[in-house]
Design an enzyme around this catalytic site. Sequence first.
Site, PDB file in Angstrom:
ATOM      1  N   GLU A 208      41.965  34.211  41.936  1.00  0.00           N
ATOM      2  CA  GLU A 208      42.702  35.460  42.129  1.00  0.00           C
ATOM      3  C   GLU A 208      41.869  36.457  42.926  1.00  0.00           C
ATOM      4  OE1 GLU A 208      43.869  37.339  38.471  1.00  0.00           O
ATOM      5  OE2 GLU A 208      45.090  38.820  39.486  1.00  0.00           O
TER       6      GLU A 208
ATOM      7  N   ARG B  51      34.575  30.634  30.038  1.00  0.00           N
ATOM      8  CA  ARG B  51      35.341  30.810  28.786  1.00  0.00           C
ATOM      9  C   ARG B  51      36.016  29.515  28.359  1.00  0.00           C
ATOM     10  NH1 ARG B  51      37.800  35.780  31.424  1.00  0.00           N
ATOM     11  NH2 ARG B  51      36.436  35.039  33.066  1.00  0.00           N
TER      12      ARG B  51
HETATM   13  P1  AMP Z   1      43.294  31.510  39.060  1.00  0.00           P
HETATM   14  O1  AMP Z   1      42.459  30.496  39.762  1.00  0.00           O
HETATM   15  O2  AMP Z   1      43.853  32.541  39.999  1.00  0.00           O
HETATM   16  O3  AMP Z   1      44.355  30.866  38.201  1.00  0.00           O
HETATM   17  O4  AMP Z   1      42.323  32.334  38.110  1.00  0.00           O
HETATM   18  C1  AMP Z   1      41.950  31.814  36.868  1.00  0.00           C
HETATM   19  C2  AMP Z   1      40.484  31.988  36.607  1.00  0.00           C
HETATM   20  O5  AMP Z   1      40.035  33.303  36.921  1.00  0.00           O
HETATM   21  C3  AMP Z   1      40.196  31.774  35.142  1.00  0.00           C
HETATM   22  O6  AMP Z   1      38.942  31.101  35.010  1.00  0.00           O
HETATM   23  C4  AMP Z   1      40.162  33.158  34.564  1.00  0.00           C
HETATM   24  O7  AMP Z   1      39.166  33.261  33.586  1.00  0.00           O
HETATM   25  C5  AMP Z   1      39.869  34.084  35.741  1.00  0.00           C
HETATM   26  N1  AMP Z   1      40.834  35.179  35.857  1.00  0.00           N
HETATM   27  C6  AMP Z   1      41.740  35.354  36.860  1.00  0.00           C
HETATM   28  N2  AMP Z   1      42.459  36.455  36.687  1.00  0.00           N
HETATM   29  C7  AMP Z   1      42.036  37.008  35.537  1.00  0.00           C
HETATM   30  C8  AMP Z   1      42.407  38.185  34.808  1.00  0.00           C
HETATM   31  N3  AMP Z   1      43.388  39.005  35.228  1.00  0.00           N
HETATM   32  N4  AMP Z   1      41.760  38.433  33.640  1.00  0.00           N
HETATM   33  C9  AMP Z   1      40.784  37.608  33.212  1.00  0.00           C
HETATM   34  N5  AMP Z   1      40.379  36.505  33.852  1.00  0.00           N
HETATM   35  C10 AMP Z   1      40.987  36.201  35.006  1.00  0.00           C
END
Ligand code: AMP
Length: 187
Positions: free
Chosen positions: A107, A70
């Site tokens: 995550e 995205r």
């Molecule tokens: P993080 O590395 O934990 O900050 O996760 C961010 C990445 O995971 C981004 O590329 C987001 O597109 C995706 N992502 C993580 N959590 C979500 C969520 N609750 N909804 C949509 N995309 C998420």
Amino acid sequence: MASAVKTPAAAAVDFASAIRTIPDYPKPGILFRDITTLLADPATFRAAVDALVEPYKDLKVDLVAGIEARGFILGGAQAHQLACGFVPIRKKGKLPHETVRIAYSLEYGIDEMEMHRDAVKPGDRVLLTDDLIATGGTAEGAVKLLRELGAEIVGASFVIDLPDLGGRSRLEALGVEVQTLVAFSGH
Ligand code: AMP
């Protein structure tokens, strides 16, 4: 003739309502924040891109680096607005030329991301972008890759912040300024 899409000031735009929330995707307990509904709405998409580039207009950005997938959609539009280049940060095995790679936690799992080794020159001023920051693991990996190539990170921009997961603070601890348009509490 179709009428032109007007860009409302970002403050007047309800970005949160343009984002769809899907419970328990891709795993139970995750509230997936789906920006495809925002992207499909002409005025809101345009307002989001305008707001995401605004702080960087006079900062001589050389490249926007977008995180797959995205971050490519937003980053391409941001690069166009800033009249700068775009470089993709991809999941491993997708880029055809010589790459640098880093493992990172997200995550809901662990993965590896790559960039072309020659995508950024030392001293290039780079704006990092993605749709959402949660734990910050993905963005931290991207910052480290970019810095390994000698980039100067001008900032990191996201449509959505999940502040309870601490990603913004994690990036700020690395000395990266973070800009987001909307925050949701919880996961
Ligand atoms: P993080 O590395 O934990 O900050 O996760 C961010 C990445 O995971 C981004 O590329 C987001 O597109 C995706 N992502 C993580 N959590 C979500 C969520 N609750 N909804 C949509 N995309 C998420």
